[in-house]
Each structure stands twice: as C-alpha cells, then as structure tokens.
Motif scaffolding. Sequence first.
Motif, short mmCIF file in Angstrom:
data_model
loop_
_atom_site.label_atom_id
_atom_site.label_comp_id
_atom_site.label_asym_id
_atom_site.label_seq_id
_atom_site.Cartn_x
_atom_site.Cartn_y
_atom_site.Cartn_z
N GLY A 33 -4.56 -10.14 2.90
CA GLY A 33 -4.48 -8.81 3.90
C GLY A 33 -4.67 -8.32 3.51
N ASP A 34 -6.14 -8.70 3.04
CA ASP A 34 -7.68 -7.90 3.48
C ASP A 34 -8.15 -8.26 4.72
OD1 ASP A 34 -9.88 -8.55 0.98
OD2 ASP A 34 -8.56 -10.08 2.70
N ALA A 35 -9.28 -7.24 4.66
CA ALA A 35 -10.36 -7.86 5.74
C ALA A 35 -11.68 -8.57 5.26
CB ALA A 35 -11.31 -6.20 6.53
N PHE A 44 -1.38 -2.30 10.11
CA PHE A 44 -1.24 -3.08 9.43
C PHE A 44 -2.12 -4.01 9.79
CE2 PHE A 44 2.65 -2.66 8.16
CZ PHE A 44 3.49 -1.09 9.57
N ILE A 45 -3.48 -3.73 10.22
CA ILE A 45 -4.36 -4.71 10.63
C ILE A 45 -5.76 -4.52 9.47
CG2 ILE A 45 -6.35 -6.49 12.45
CD1 ILE A 45 -3.93 -4.76 14.53
N PRO A 46 -6.33 -5.70 8.38
CA PRO A 46 -7.24 -4.99 7.45
C PRO A 46 -8.48 -4.75 8.19
CG PRO A 46 -6.07 -6.76 7.30
CD PRO A 46 -5.51 -6.81 8.37
N MET A 47 -8.89 -5.10 9.64
CA MET A 47 -9.85 -5.28 9.97
C MET A 47 -10.27 -3.74 10.24
SD MET A 47 -12.15 -8.23 12.06
CE MET A 47 -14.11 -7.91 13.24
N PHE A 48 -9.16 -3.39 10.64
CA PHE A 48 -8.97 -1.80 11.35
C PHE A 48 -8.58 0.18 10.58
CE2 PHE A 48 -10.86 -3.86 14.50
CZ PHE A 48 -10.31 -4.86 15.73
N GLU A 49 -7.89 -1.08 9.35
CA GLU A 49 -7.67 -0.13 8.24
C GLU A 49 -8.36 1.53 8.59
OE1 GLU A 49 -4.84 -2.41 5.09
OE2 GLU A 49 -6.39 -2.45 4.69
N LEU A 92 -10.70 -13.18 6.08
CA LEU A 92 -10.41 -11.47 6.90
C LEU A 92 -8.77 -12.88 7.14
CD1 LEU A 92 -9.78 -9.62 8.57
CD2 LEU A 92 -11.63 -11.25 10.10
N GLN A 93 -7.52 -11.87 6.99
CA GLN A 93 -6.42 -12.08 7.66
C GLN A 93 -6.26 -10.99 8.68
OE1 GLN A 93 -5.59 -11.29 4.10
NE2 GLN A 93 -6.41 -14.21 3.48
N TRP A 94 -5.81 -11.11 10.27
CA TRP A 94 -5.08 -10.32 10.93
C TRP A 94 -4.55 -9.22 10.84
CZ3 TRP A 94 -8.77 -9.32 14.26
CH2 TRP A 94 -9.64 -10.02 14.79
N PHE A 95 -3.22 -9.89 10.23
CA PHE A 95 -1.74 -8.78 9.84
C PHE A 95 -2.16 -9.18 8.20
CE2 PHE A 95 1.14 -6.67 10.39
CZ PHE A 95 2.36 -7.18 10.03
#
Lengths: 242, 298, 444
Positions: free
Chosen positions: C50-52, A22-27, C162-165
């Motif tokens: 909703g992405d990085a 659910f966390i895009p940075m760590f997907e 950047l979205q965290w969630f």
Amino acid sequence: MKRTVPLLISAVTGFILIGTAFIPMFEEWGNDAMAWFNLLAAFAFILGGGNLLKMQLQKISAQQAGWGYAAVTLIAFFVTLFVGLAKVGVHPNAKFPEFSWSGNYLEVGSAFWWFFEYIFTPLSATMFALLAFYISSAAFRAFRAKNTEATILLIIAVIVLLGRTYASEWLTGGFPNEPIFGEGGITYSDFKLDHLSQIIMDDFTTPGMRAIKIGIALGVASTSLKVLLGVDRSYLGSDQEA
Amino acid sequence: MKQSTIIWTLLMVFGGLGLISVQLFRGKGEVYVREVPVEAKSSSKTSPEQTYRWSTYQEVSAKEKDDPGISFSYSRTLGLWVSAFCTLAIFSFLYGDNPLYKFTESVFVGVSAAYAMVVGFWTEIVTNLYAKLLPGMARMSFFPDMESDVQSDLLYLIPLVLSVLLLWRLAPKGNWIARWPLAFFIGATAGIRLISYLETDFIGQLQSTIMPFIVFTADGSLLWIKSLRNTVVIVGVTSCMVYFFFSVEHEGIVKYISRLGIWFLMITFGASFAYTVMGRIALLSARLDFLFNDWLGI
Amino acid sequence: MHLWKNVVIERLMIPLLCFAAGMAQSRADDPPKAKQLAPPTQFRAEDVDGDAGTAIDLFWTLSPDDEEDTKPRKVLRYVISRKQIGGSEEAVVLESGSPFVFEVEEKKPEFEEIGEATYRKDTFRDSNCETGVPYLYRIQAFGPDNAASPTVELKEPIIATLQWFNLQRSWFAVFVFLICGAVIVFIEMARRGKTLKIRKIAGLEAIKDAVGRATEMGRSCLFVPGIQDINDIQTVAGITILAQVAKTTADYRATLEVPTSRSLVMTTARDTVEAAYLQAGRPDEYNEDDIYYITDEQFGYVASVTGKMVRDKPAACFYMGAFYAESLILAETGNSVGAIQVAGTAMPTQLPFFVAACDFTLIGEEFFAASAYLSGEPQQLGSLKGQDFGKLIGGILLLAGCLIMTISAFESRGEPPAEGKETVLQSAQIYLKENILGKGGFKP
C-alpha cells in the motif's frame, strides 16, 4: 455565478483530496496543499496589515478616545516591520560574507531580535502567566460545593490537584503497601493521592475524552461534507453586493 | 483629572523613580557581554579574496563583569528594563484597565503583528516561493549556500496565482474572484480533515477502547480490579457517546445512560482542570523568577 | 642411555623453550584480532504494502550474540547495505585541458550503507527505493572493538512495487463510505421532506436570548472565531455559526464585533456577515469595520480583545472555534464584565476551562452541530442524523469487540494460547483490532 464557481472548486478539491488519501502515489497532495496555504496566508498579511493600518489611522484622524494608543500601535508596527524586513543589524553568513543579505533575519544581536527578545517574548510569557490568576478565580467559582454533583466535582479536583504536588507525599506518603482485605489485591498505598489521581485520569478522564474525540471526528466529517456538498455555503458570502 | 488617574500616575512615577535609584545604587539589572570577533573571507572564485570583519556579542553572567573582554551592554540592559516594565504593565491588568496596560497592549499588538509579517515574509515568501521559483536569483541574493543544481519548481506558480487572485479583493472591480482561492483551501481543508479525524479520532479511539470486561491471569484467576477498571472505561465511553446522540430525546433508559455520561464528562472536566493548575502556577513562578532574579537581583 | 637422554633433552629443551618464548612474545606484540560475532539469520525482505513503491521492509532474527542480559553488549548495531541490480552508474569526467571532451565511466554497482538498526531491533525500513528497481540487501552485526559478524545477503533481489490502492486502508475506506454515505442519505431524506427530530441543545437555545439581552442593554455582541486560520475545520465551523449569529444580530439590530486573529478569517468573516445581513434584509446595518484583524500572535490578540472587553463591556460573548491557552483569559474577562458567554470548541484540552467559566458550552460534536441546529434547515438537520448513525456504528463495534474479547478470555482462561492455533473468537478479536480497526486490510 459568484458562488457557483467557488462551490465547484471547493467540492472538486475536497473530494479529490479524500480520494488521494487511498492512492499511495498521490498521498502527498494534501501536504502540498497545506504548504501552499501557508504561502497564501503570508500574502494575506497584506490584507490584514492594511486593515490594521486603516483602523488605527481612522481612530487617529477622528480623534476618537484612545487615539494616542493607536499612534503607539502604528509606530511599534512600522518600526518592527522595518527592522525585520531590512534585516537591520544582521550580519551576513560567515561562509559567504560578500552576500550582505544572506544572514538570518532573527540573528542574536540584531534589531529585530531585540524586539522579539525584550518585548514580544516577555509580553507573551506574562500574558500566559496571567492564567495562574484566572485559573484560580475560575476554580474558586466553579468548584463551590452547592449541591451533590458540585461537591463530588470538588473532591475529584482536590484529589487530582494534590496528587500532582508534594502534598500527596506529605499527606499520604506513609500509607503502607499492605493489603486491606486479605489477598484481595487492594492495598493501603492504593489510596495515596498520586495513585488516586492517576486512577481518576486513566479510568474517568480518558473515557470522557475518548467519547468527546469520537464525537468530534463525526462532527468534522459531517461539517466537511456539508461544505463540500454545498449544503452549508455561508462561508462564501452572498451573490449580491451589500 | 480623575482621582484614580492621579493616584495611578503618582504611583507609576514615584514607584519607577524608586526602582531606578535602588537599581543604580545596587548595581543590579545590568547586562554584560563578551565580544566575539568574526573574520570571514569571501567565497567568490572569480573576484579577489576579501576579508570581512565584525563582532558578535555573547551575554555573560554579571559575576564575570570584571573579567577581561567583558563589557556593559547598553542595548541589552535597556532591553532587560523594557521587559520588566512590560511584565509589570501586563500584571497591572489584574487590578483593572489602566493607561500602563493600554500602552503596553498597543505596543504588543504593533510588535506582534509586524513580527508575524516579517516571519511570514522570510520563511514563506522568500524561502518557499522566491527560492523555489527563481533558485538562481535566490542563490545570488539570500541563499548563497543553496545547491547550484536546484531547478525551478514550477508547481509553486499555483500558490502564486492563488495569492494574486486573493489580493484582487483590493481591486475596485471583480473582487468576487478572491473567493476562489478561499474556496480551494476550504475545500482542501474539509477533505483532508475528514480523513485525518476519522482515522485518528474515530477509528483510533475505538481501537484503544476495545478491551475485555473481565480479565484473567495466566493461571485462570480473576483480576477483579483490572476487570472493574476496564468495565468503567467501556461504560464511560459508551454512556458519553449516548449523551451526544442528537436524534434521540433523553427520556426513559436513554435519560439514565446519558446522565451517567454527563457524570463522566463532569469528572473529566474537573480532573482535567485540576491537572492543569500546577502547570499554570509554574508559568507565574517563571515570570516572578525573571523579575526578582534577573532584573532586581534579589 | 640415561646420560644421552639427559644431554639430548637438555640440549633440545633450551632451544625449544627459547623458540616457545619467542613465539609467545611475537604473539603479544601482534595486534589483537577483531572478534567475530555470530551473524543474524533468516534475513528477508518484503515490499511495503500500500505504498507508492518507495519502501522495502527488512526482517531478520537477531544474532545469537545479541542477548538481552549480556553486559557489556557483544552486538551494538546492525548495518544494512544495499546494491542496485541490473543497472550501472555512469560518471561524467571532465578531461583536463579540453573542456569539451567528456569521458563516461561505467561504474559497477557496489554495496552502499543505507542505515543502521540498534541492538535488539529486528526490522528496518528502507524508504528511499525507486519503483521497479531490483535491490539486493546485506546485513552485518557490529560490536565494540571492531567486532563484526560475517555479512548475510538476501538470496534474491527484491523490487519495490507501486500499489494504486492502499490496501492497508481498505476497512478505513469502508468506514468513510458508510459514515459519509449515511450523512448524504439523511440529507437527501430531509430534502425530500422527511421530518427529523433533533433534541434541544441548551447552549444554542441561549444564543437568541443573549443577543436579545445585548440589544436591550444597548451593548454590543462579541464573536471570537478562534485563533486558527481557515485551514482548520473548527474555524470553518465557527464561521458557519457566525452566519447564524449575524442573522440574529441583524434581526435584533444589535452591534456585532468580530475581532480576528488571521487575515483570511477576517476576509471570510466579512463575506459571511455581509451575506447574513443581506439575507436578513438589513444591508444598511452591516459595517465591515466591525470585523477587523488584530494580530496573528495568540497573546497579542488576546491582550487586545480582553482590553476591548473591559472597555466596551459587551453583553454577549461568543467563542466559537479553535482555542488554546487563551481560552480561559477570554472567558474570565467576559465573566468579570458580566457578559453572557456561549463557547464552542473541539479542543478537548480547552473544554474544561470553557465549561468552568462560560454560561453555556458546546462540547465537541455539539459545536459542529450548532450551525445546522441554528439554521433549522431540514437538510442541515439531516447531517446530524448521519452523525448519529456514525456513533451507532462505533458503539456497536465497540460493544461487539468488548464482548468478543470477554468471551474469548473466558474460553481461554488458564490455557496458554498455542502458536498458530487460535480459537474462532481469538481470530475474530485479532481481525477486529488489527484489520477492521487497524491497517491489516481485508486479508486476515
């Protein structure tokens, strides 16, 4: 202790990867973990290969029944392994010919390719082809019209089977595209075998498969949670030595 | 010696001799190749340019055997006969277990196990570990075409450490530590699959199944066939789901709904089974095509 | 007058005609000018939710020349270019003859082509953005023979944030929480002593009988944990069932053979069976050579296992895990040697073959329930209740959604839906499919 630490590792890893979904940075962490797994599996070949050698050598040394075949297995194994690892018959990359190890290990014409092309591939394909015989014998046994349910199952199977072949055109290709009951919408051509087969797949097989998949998803969720929470720890072995 | 063994041996010997003589007489079962010479110059900028020469071979059709540059290939012809032998040996299992099948099975196990290990070594250990951790050395040995600015990816030390821990299993003491990498990956699998299955197979399947029981055309008239089909699908999914309930006994109304679910499942399996039959027959025809066309030339 | 007119006209016409002919000739010699196309309109950009912070979505209205039925097509593709705003690129140049002198050039950012969309497409995703960097986009339509439209640029640059969630997965997070929560709650309830009733599953009842039969006949039991590695959840489930089967074979003193297709599965299976034998109080019966590796390759593995089945004739065969085409080969061979066969898999494509060829088959979810069922442990049985709760949620959602769509169909029967003026039921239907079961997030 021997099980506590692995349980903690398993739980922490699993819950972190659930969260990262659910966390895009760590997907991408999940994909990285699976890529690392492939590396671990490659190293694990040492364990598997070692076990294979041990089993075959035990057979040979104990002169058990069929020990000659164990020798054949070992010879085939070592020869293939050697030609593959040593890149026997592999030419270097044409752009960098001074690097003799730069060629593709499965280059056409190399020794390893020969084993792959003339032993491995035909054996795999033939084992696959055996399914034609097995599926026929299974069908003959399973689709006997012993009772009402089995009879209906047989009819369904025959319709789907024929619907996938030229027999559908031959048997029902002449059905006209005319309505049966006035403007009711059903035509004679709706009863063509290929059309019936498609209806069976769309309206009966699809819901069955969907329900199975829904159940599987819930089963996976439950099993995963049991593993992560340590409710089912049988895969970790025992705290004691045998 | 058992009678069946004698019969099998005689069958194999005479059958094999017969095939070989027929093939030699007819001249089938041969492979011809065209030589393609390769001339490559070294790419090194520091040392004098050298020329390397070798030949590759392309398989050609037997019709071209008399053309210039075409030659008979002993290795590939031998390979063709070995393939045919392996194919017949596996088919012989349908009759029963026999020495031919046992021999071929042994070869298959040895070759396939080694094949998997060789592929694992070159694609994972060399390409994904060695090249990622030591790109400079990898460029000087196996990957001269790698970009020169590729840096070491130290994150790959993690799988290396996990692999070493796994191999500790072979050590006389402390082999329990081999459970740690297994626990890591089983936990990772559990976490990843939980999400992927719930998303694709739970939510995804529900979304696909939500449809109206009754369907109308744009002008308001009832499309009763489409409505019937939609209803069948919804009833099918629901009744199958009821069948899979564990905490409810199949009694009363649940009994009838789950019975309907079983019917749907039986039709599902029967139709899926029949759907696959032709595909499997096609596999057999492909092998027969190889035997009769490529090998025997009939 | 008449004469003058004739003379003037005659004398002027000829040079005029020559001039006109010359002009026409020169035009014929000039290369044809590239046709100009009408540009796409309403070009806009949005940060992907909703992405990085690495993607931006572009939307536009198709060029008026991009018509569906026009043949030959006037518009073939839309080319998208991008320019970074606010930064500058630096180039390091090596001064010739003096290797230690460097010259830094500052380049002004230019538009660079980043991709294309084909005709009739009105969206494009740029997935190579840097977070926090403003970009300006430009689009141009191209057709055959160098036909091109004027470029259309965004009025303002856009930044990928950047979205965290991942808000698109908000509802999915709710489902995960509900289902996992239910499983955990029921496990906890079972731990605290609440009795949970679970119906019988025929295939699992048969396992004990099968092992007992094998013991009486003096033949072995064969357990095949699938052909996938330990990174497949079905293999993990198969191994947990192996633990229960191993306990039973330990109790009955039957031989259990486990040929594996993966080295890691062999390693895990050995630990599992050893623990099971220890727990059953029969550590001496455990023989690690009964759990062995054959080969990774699918058909090499099945060739060896079927050969073994025909020679050793096991009395009971258990197939628990992930299988592919080899499932039928195994099951039919087991049938031919007269073994009792119990199969369980979550591969929908292989279930028909197991159902046709095996005595008992655990279908999908039953396979995952097996280890809980066989263990009999209350907390494991609690997880089955949690699965049932998940099915209940799914069933309610399914029926509610179908009813809403049906009533909505009755409501709007015959009336074309007005743009932006949906009824309550239509909105509920859309929200259910696009948001609750889709990637729309919480916001409608």
